[in-house]
Write a protein that holds these residues in place. Structure first.
Motif: not given
Length: 123
Positions: A16-21, A74-86
């Protein structure tokens, strides 16, 4: 930057997948290189992925390369981590971290940390 707050963790089945913010407060987010680390029970905190201030270059652990993608807004002051094939071995507490001016691969080189978000992958 004053504070980092992660979200998006949870329980997912293998494959499965998850997206961290990770949302940063303050007005200097664009000056910070950002990274994701993870720590499993009984293990050291390890580098997962990093991204330069502009987002132009990214870096990955060999364990996640090709499955995870780090990005930033950078406009939202956010970094993401998209995790696939967990995989079950991805189970850990995931932390975002920031430092100036560039990405580093060891946790001790980072100044700012979030509180972490749990990711659990079931087999």
């Amino acid at each position: 930057q004053d504070q980092l707050v992660e979200s998006g963790g949870g329980l997912v089945q293998a494959g499965g997948s998850l997206r961290l913010s990770c949302a940063a407060s303050g007005q200097t987010f664009s000056l910070y290189a950002m990274a994701w680390f993870r720590q499993a029970p009984g293990k050291a905190r390890e580098f997962v992925a990093g991204i330069r201030r502009s987002g132009g270059s990214t870096y990955y652990s060999d364990l996640v390369k090709g499955r995870f993608t780090i990005s930033r807004d950078n406009a939202k002051n956010t970094v993401y981590l998209q995790m696939n094939s967990l995989k079950p071995e991805d189970t850990a507490v995931y932390y975002c971290a920031g430092r100036r001016p560039s990405v580093a691969l060891t946790a001790s080189e980072y100044d700012d940390w979030g509180q972490g978000t749990q990711v659990t992958v079931s087999s």
